[in-house]
Enzyme design. Structure first.
Site, PDB file in Angstrom:
ATOM      1  N   HIS A  41       0.855  -1.182   0.000  1.00  0.00           N
ATOM      2  CA  HIS A  41       0.000   0.000   0.000  1.00  0.00           C
ATOM      3  C   HIS A  41       0.889   1.229   0.000  1.00  0.00           C
ATOM      4  O   HIS A  41       2.076   1.158   0.316  1.00  0.00           O
ATOM      5  CB  HIS A  41      -0.943   0.017   1.209  1.00  0.00           C
ATOM      6  CG  HIS A  41      -0.225   0.215   2.515  1.00  0.00           C
ATOM      7  ND1 HIS A  41       0.395  -0.807   3.184  1.00  0.00           N
ATOM      8  CD2 HIS A  41      -0.035   1.323   3.255  1.00  0.00           C
ATOM      9  CE1 HIS A  41       0.952  -0.333   4.286  1.00  0.00           C
ATOM     10  NE2 HIS A  41       0.696   0.961   4.350  1.00  0.00           N
ATOM     11  N   HIS A  43       1.121   5.575   0.956  1.00  0.00           N
ATOM     12  CA  HIS A  43       0.577   6.712   1.694  1.00  0.00           C
ATOM     13  C   HIS A  43       0.747   7.944   0.813  1.00  0.00           C
ATOM     14  O   HIS A  43       1.866   8.272   0.425  1.00  0.00           O
ATOM     15  CB  HIS A  43       1.325   6.927   3.013  1.00  0.00           C
ATOM     16  CG  HIS A  43       1.239   5.762   3.933  1.00  0.00           C
ATOM     17  ND1 HIS A  43       0.275   5.650   4.904  1.00  0.00           N
ATOM     18  CD2 HIS A  43       1.992   4.630   4.018  1.00  0.00           C
ATOM     19  CE1 HIS A  43       0.445   4.518   5.565  1.00  0.00           C
ATOM     20  NE2 HIS A  43       1.477   3.879   5.036  1.00  0.00           N
TER      21      HIS A  43
END
Length: 55
Positions: A41, A43
């Site tokens: 993932h 940010h």
């Protein structure tokens, strides 16, 4: 997969109004980086100054 995440991040940055001034996409990988659920993932950081060193 990384390309798909980067494209999605740019779409989110545009939708949030931070793409024009620039944004940062950060990946934390491994326990030493604070990751506790091991998956890919990113940010998306934007909307404020992103000086170096970060903080």
């Amino acid at each position: 997969v990384l390309d798909e995440i980067a494209v999605a991040a740019e779409e989110v940055a545009k939708a949030e109004g931070v793409a024009a001034n620039g944004f940062r996409l950060v990946f934390n990988t491994g326990p030493g980086a604070g990751q506790t659920v091991f998956h890919v993932h990113g940010h998306l950081l934007g909307g404020r100054g992103l000086e170096w060193p970060p903080g």
